[in-house]
Motif scaffolding. Structure first.
Motif, PDB file in Angstrom:
ATOM      1  N   GLY A 329     -12.158  -8.588   4.769  1.00 41.10           N
ATOM      2  CA  GLY A 329     -10.995  -8.240   3.965  1.00 41.10           C
ATOM      3  C   GLY A 329     -10.178  -7.109   4.562  1.00 41.10           C
ATOM      4  O   GLY A 329      -8.947  -7.127   4.521  1.00 41.10           O
ATOM      5  N   LEU A 330     -10.852  -6.133   5.131  1.00 40.34           N
ATOM      6  CA  LEU A 330     -10.151  -5.003   5.736  1.00 40.34           C
ATOM      7  C   LEU A 330      -9.321  -5.446   6.935  1.00 40.34           C
ATOM      8  O   LEU A 330      -8.170  -5.028   7.109  1.00 40.34           O
ATOM      9  CB  LEU A 330     -11.161  -3.937   6.149  1.00 40.34           C
ATOM     10  CG  LEU A 330     -10.598  -2.604   6.645  1.00 40.34           C
ATOM     11  CD1 LEU A 330      -9.753  -1.949   5.579  1.00 40.34           C
ATOM     12  CD2 LEU A 330     -11.736  -1.679   7.074  1.00 40.34           C
ATOM     13  N   THR A 333      -6.306  -7.531   5.647  1.00 37.35           N
ATOM     14  CA  THR A 333      -5.322  -6.695   4.966  1.00 37.35           C
ATOM     15  C   THR A 333      -4.493  -5.897   5.960  1.00 37.35           C
ATOM     16  O   THR A 333      -3.261  -5.806   5.834  1.00 37.35           O
ATOM     17  CB  THR A 333      -6.021  -5.740   3.989  1.00 37.35           C
ATOM     18  OG1 THR A 333      -6.740  -6.498   3.017  1.00 37.35           O
ATOM     19  CG2 THR A 333      -5.012  -4.859   3.282  1.00 37.35           C
ATOM     20  N   ALA A 334      -5.154  -5.308   6.949  1.00 40.49           N
ATOM     21  CA  ALA A 334      -4.421  -4.545   7.960  1.00 40.49           C
ATOM     22  C   ALA A 334      -3.459  -5.446   8.729  1.00 40.49           C
ATOM     23  O   ALA A 334      -2.317  -5.051   9.022  1.00 40.49           O
ATOM     24  CB  ALA A 334      -5.407  -3.875   8.917  1.00 40.49           C
ATOM     25  N   GLY A 335      -3.883  -6.658   9.047  1.00 38.84           N
ATOM     26  CA  GLY A 335      -3.014  -7.587   9.762  1.00 38.84           C
ATOM     27  C   GLY A 335      -1.801  -7.990   8.950  1.00 38.84           C
ATOM     28  O   GLY A 335      -0.666  -8.014   9.457  1.00 38.84           O
ATOM     29  N   VAL A 336      -2.009  -8.294   7.663  1.00 37.31           N
ATOM     30  CA  VAL A 336      -0.900  -8.697   6.799  1.00 37.31           C
ATOM     31  C   VAL A 336       0.077  -7.542   6.611  1.00 37.31           C
ATOM     32  O   VAL A 336       1.304  -7.739   6.656  1.00 37.31           O
ATOM     33  CB  VAL A 336      -1.439  -9.174   5.434  1.00 37.31           C
ATOM     34  CG1 VAL A 336      -0.298  -9.386   4.452  1.00 37.31           C
ATOM     35  CG2 VAL A 336      -2.232 -10.465   5.602  1.00 37.31           C
ATOM     36  N   ALA A 337      -0.437  -6.329   6.422  1.00 36.29           N
ATOM     37  CA  ALA A 337       0.440  -5.161   6.269  1.00 36.29           C
ATOM     38  C   ALA A 337       1.275  -4.942   7.523  1.00 36.29           C
ATOM     39  O   ALA A 337       2.458  -4.565   7.444  1.00 36.29           O
ATOM     40  CB  ALA A 337      -0.391  -3.917   5.962  1.00 36.29           C
ATOM     41  N   LEU A 369       1.198   0.292   5.460  1.00 35.54           N
ATOM     42  CA  LEU A 369       0.187   0.226   6.521  1.00 35.54           C
ATOM     43  C   LEU A 369      -1.003   1.121   6.205  1.00 35.54           C
ATOM     44  O   LEU A 369      -2.124   0.866   6.664  1.00 35.54           O
ATOM     45  CB  LEU A 369       0.817   0.635   7.859  1.00 35.54           C
ATOM     46  CG  LEU A 369       1.834  -0.342   8.458  1.00 35.54           C
ATOM     47  CD1 LEU A 369       2.559   0.304   9.630  1.00 35.54           C
ATOM     48  CD2 LEU A 369       1.138  -1.623   8.898  1.00 35.54           C
ATOM     49  N   LEU A 370      -0.766   2.166   5.423  1.00 35.36           N
ATOM     50  CA  LEU A 370      -1.854   3.031   4.968  1.00 35.36           C
ATOM     51  C   LEU A 370      -2.361   2.626   3.585  1.00 35.36           C
ATOM     52  O   LEU A 370      -3.559   2.702   3.312  1.00 35.36           O
ATOM     53  CB  LEU A 370      -1.373   4.489   4.928  1.00 35.36           C
ATOM     54  CG  LEU A 370      -0.994   5.137   6.251  1.00 35.36           C
ATOM     55  CD1 LEU A 370      -0.412   6.527   6.006  1.00 35.36           C
ATOM     56  CD2 LEU A 370      -2.201   5.223   7.176  1.00 35.36           C
ATOM     57  N   LEU A 371      -1.458   2.175   2.743  1.00 31.69           N
ATOM     58  CA  LEU A 371      -1.824   1.858   1.354  1.00 31.69           C
ATOM     59  C   LEU A 371      -2.736   0.647   1.256  1.00 31.69           C
ATOM     60  O   LEU A 371      -3.774   0.690   0.581  1.00 31.69           O
ATOM     61  CB  LEU A 371      -0.557   1.634   0.535  1.00 31.69           C
ATOM     62  CG  LEU A 371      -0.739   1.164  -0.911  1.00 31.69           C
ATOM     63  CD1 LEU A 371      -1.476   2.211  -1.729  1.00 31.69           C
ATOM     64  CD2 LEU A 371       0.613   0.838  -1.539  1.00 31.69           C
ATOM     65  N   GLU A 372      -2.379  -0.449   1.909  1.00 32.35           N
ATOM     66  CA  GLU A 372      -3.088  -1.708   1.699  1.00 32.35           C
ATOM     67  C   GLU A 372      -4.541  -1.693   2.180  1.00 32.35           C
ATOM     68  O   GLU A 372      -5.417  -2.222   1.492  1.00 32.35           O
ATOM     69  CB  GLU A 372      -2.318  -2.863   2.341  1.00 32.35           C
ATOM     70  CG  GLU A 372      -0.931  -3.078   1.757  1.00 32.35           C
ATOM     71  CD  GLU A 372      -0.940  -3.231   0.243  1.00 32.35           C
ATOM     72  OE1 GLU A 372      -1.912  -3.780  -0.303  1.00 32.35           O
ATOM     73  OE2 GLU A 372       0.032  -2.786  -0.389  1.00 32.35           O
ATOM     74  N   PRO A 373      -4.873  -1.110   3.359  1.00 26.26           N
ATOM     75  CA  PRO A 373      -6.296  -1.035   3.723  1.00 26.26           C
ATOM     76  C   PRO A 373      -7.125  -0.247   2.709  1.00 26.26           C
ATOM     77  O   PRO A 373      -8.263  -0.614   2.403  1.00 26.26           O
ATOM     78  CB  PRO A 373      -6.264  -0.339   5.085  1.00 26.26           C
ATOM     79  CG  PRO A 373      -4.935  -0.675   5.652  1.00 26.26           C
ATOM     80  CD  PRO A 373      -4.006  -0.680   4.473  1.00 26.26           C
ATOM     81  N   GLY A 374      -6.565   0.832   2.166  1.00 26.50           N
ATOM     82  CA  GLY A 374      -7.289   1.577   1.138  1.00 26.50           C
ATOM     83  C   GLY A 374      -7.495   0.756  -0.117  1.00 26.50           C
ATOM     84  O   GLY A 374      -8.556   0.799  -0.750  1.00 26.50           O
ATOM     85  N   ARG A 375      -6.492  -0.040  -0.476  1.00 29.12           N
ATOM     86  CA  ARG A 375      -6.604  -0.896  -1.653  1.00 29.12           C
ATOM     87  C   ARG A 375      -7.687  -1.952  -1.479  1.00 29.12           C
ATOM     88  O   ARG A 375      -8.319  -2.384  -2.449  1.00 29.12           O
ATOM     89  CB  ARG A 375      -5.258  -1.560  -1.940  1.00 29.12           C
ATOM     90  CG  ARG A 375      -5.121  -2.079  -3.361  1.00 29.12           C
ATOM     91  CD  ARG A 375      -4.012  -3.093  -3.478  1.00 29.12           C
ATOM     92  NE  ARG A 375      -2.747  -2.644  -2.971  1.00 29.12           N
ATOM     93  CZ  ARG A 375      -1.803  -2.022  -3.699  1.00 29.12           C
ATOM     94  NH1 ARG A 375      -2.043  -1.760  -4.957  1.00 29.12           N
ATOM     95  NH2 ARG A 375      -0.654  -1.680  -3.153  1.00 29.12           N
ATOM     96  N   SER A 376      -7.916  -2.403  -0.234  1.00 28.86           N
ATOM     97  CA  SER A 376      -8.883  -3.472   0.008  1.00 28.86           C
ATOM     98  C   SER A 376     -10.295  -3.052  -0.399  1.00 28.86           C
ATOM     99  O   SER A 376     -11.076  -3.869  -0.882  1.00 28.86           O
ATOM    100  CB  SER A 376      -8.861  -3.883   1.486  1.00 28.86           C
ATOM    101  OG  SER A 376      -9.324  -2.839   2.317  1.00 28.86           O
TER     102      SER A 376
END
Length: 479
Positions: A329-330, A333-337, A369-376
């Motif tokens: 998931g991480l 998520t990083a790729g999509v962001a 780019l910082l928000l979405e990995p943390g959300r994962s």
């Protein structure tokens, strides 16, 4: 490392845990379609004007609070069902499903009446100006009238997913979104000789699609699970089952309600920054909701898998599987962001031609780019903790972080220090990463294990008391 066979309560499962991707891809498609309809609706509303977008966005946030109430029993039914299916207790899973659907129907009717009378007050609390209220109020009042349909849909979808029928749910959501978007287009702009109804057209289309989806879901649960709701089921709900569903679902939903309530206050703060700023937030949140779809799908699929493994007593396998799913998931998520960071200007110009909105929205998407990995971390690990029965810690951590860091930080950085939406996004990033890292440490160190053992023992005890000769699901597979 402790093996499964060494753990108390370990046993062979009643049904094999389904593979993550087989569960997750239909969920991803379903959620994508749902979000896509929201994006399409926003695009159509943007043709009416930015005030329509801002007004409907604020009304949608109020509506989301009520929709989360339906998720209490839906989440509880999903988790409890996976435990019983892991044990091979199919009749127990059906009994819990009937209780969840019946109670949600009553809850939906009550919420519909509440919204009919409180919609103006709720929108005034959200600090909406009269131009925005003109769009938000009729939307909220009319959408509230069909909440009882959505309440049943929530429970029925949760039961189907827990049984592994994620593809069937995907097909229903696809049809629902096609009807909503297609009929909405015809009624908003008056195509094919139909009257141009504007925002009212969005409401009629959404209500019609909800009704059709509810009928289709009932056909599916009857066909695949054998679930029928008899009239006496509406008034003879087993209280022990209801308490169990509430114990599993209420902390999870309260944590989500806490987030939305704090974000609604943030939206009220944003509204004071100006209508253009509020519109920017509405557009950016639509894009952010798309970014999180892949991780959300993995989180739901992971919850189903962990719940099955916990019900079967395969605790160590659940721990390892969740961490592997977290890594996947991480990465996704990083790729999509990253992709959306590159496409930000184009994506924003789909909604508006205002250069100030596009410029500010692009900055916020780069912060994603910082928000979405943390959300994962939160989307995947918290779902696993809930599936194991460890749902109080995510609630307590969420209450502290969402109000003490996200909301206070948004006010401090965005309003007091004058950083605007950039300050709000920095507060969101801090909240997601702090909570996410705490959740990861709790899972890795096995602090959820005592709750998992308790849930497995509870399901097994109910299985032996209520249905000692429950039908085995050993030979059943996921379709």
């Amino acid at each position: 490392m402790t093996t499964v066979s060494q753990l108390p309560g370990a046993r062979e499962p009643g049904a094999p845990a389904p593979e993550l991707l087989r569960l997750a891809w239909p969920i991803f498609a379903e959620q994508s379609l749902h979000m896509l309809t929201g994006v399409v609706s926003t695009l159509m509303a943007s043709r009416i004007g930015d005030n329509a977008v801002a007004g409907l966005g604020s009304a949608g946030q109020v509506l989301a609070i009520f929709l989360m109430g339906f998720n209490v029993l839906a989440v509880g039914a999903s988790i409890a069902t996976t435990h019983h299916l892991g044990l091979g207790d199919r009749k127990g899973a059906q009994r819990l499903a009937r209780g969840a659907v019946s109670t949600n129907l009553w809850l939906g009717a009550i919420f519909s009446l509440m919204l009919a009378f409180t919609a103006p007050t709720l929108l005034r609390w959200a600090q909406l100006t009269p131009p925005l209220m003109a769009f938000a109020l009729p939307y909220l009042q009319w959408m509230g009238g069909t909440l009882f349909l959505e309440s049943m849909n929530y429970a029925l979808c949760a039961v189907l997913r827990a049984h592994g029928h994620t593809r069937e749910v995907m097909v229903v959501i696809l049809a629902q979104n096609v009807v909503s978007a297609g009929l909405g287009f015809l009624l908003i702009f008056g195509v094919a000789g139909l009257p141009a109804l504007g925002v009212t057209g969005i409401v009629i289309a959404a209500a019609t699609s909800r009704l059709l989806a509810c009928v289709a879901l009932w056909v599916l649960v009857n066909l695949h699970i054998g679930l029928r709701l008899r009239p006496r089921d509406l008034v003879s709900i087993r209280m022990s089952d209801l308490r169990r569903l509430l114990a599993l679902g209420f902390p999870a939903v309260l944590e989500n309600i806490s987030w939305f309530a704090s974000f609604m206050i943030i939206t009220a703060l944003t509204a004071r920054m100006g209508e253009r700023t509020l519109a920017t937030q509405a557009y950016t949140m639509q894009i952010a909701s798309i970014e999180m779809l892949a991780c959300l799908s993995i989180g739901i699929g992971n919850e189903i898998i962990v719940g099955r493994l916990v019900g079967a007593g395969r605790f160590e396998e659940a721990r390892v599987q969740c961490l592997a799913n977290m890594r996947l998931g991480l990465i996704l998520t990083a790729g999509v962001a990253g992709v959306f960071a590159l496409l930000a200007p184009w994506a924003l110009r789909m909604f508006t031609a205002d250069p100030q909105i596009v410029s500010l929205g692009r900055t916020l998407i780069l912060l994603g780019l910082l928000l979405e990995p943390g959300r994962s971390f939160n989307l995947i690990i918290i779902n696993a903790l809930r599936a194991s029965g460890d749902n109080r810690f995510p609630l307590i951590a969420g209450l502290i972080s969402q109000w003490g860091i996200m909301l206070f930080g948004a006010w401090l950085l965005g309003t007091y220090w004058g950083l605007g939406l950039v300050g709000v996004w920095i507060a969101l990033i801090a909240d997601e990463w702090l909570r996410g890292l705490f959740m990861l440490q709790r899972w890795r160190h096995g602090r959820w294990l005592k709750y998992a053992k308790r849930m497995q023992a509870l399901a097994a005890a109910r299985d032996s008391i209520i249905d000692p000769h429950a039908e085995s699901l050993q030979s059943r597979t996921f379709t």
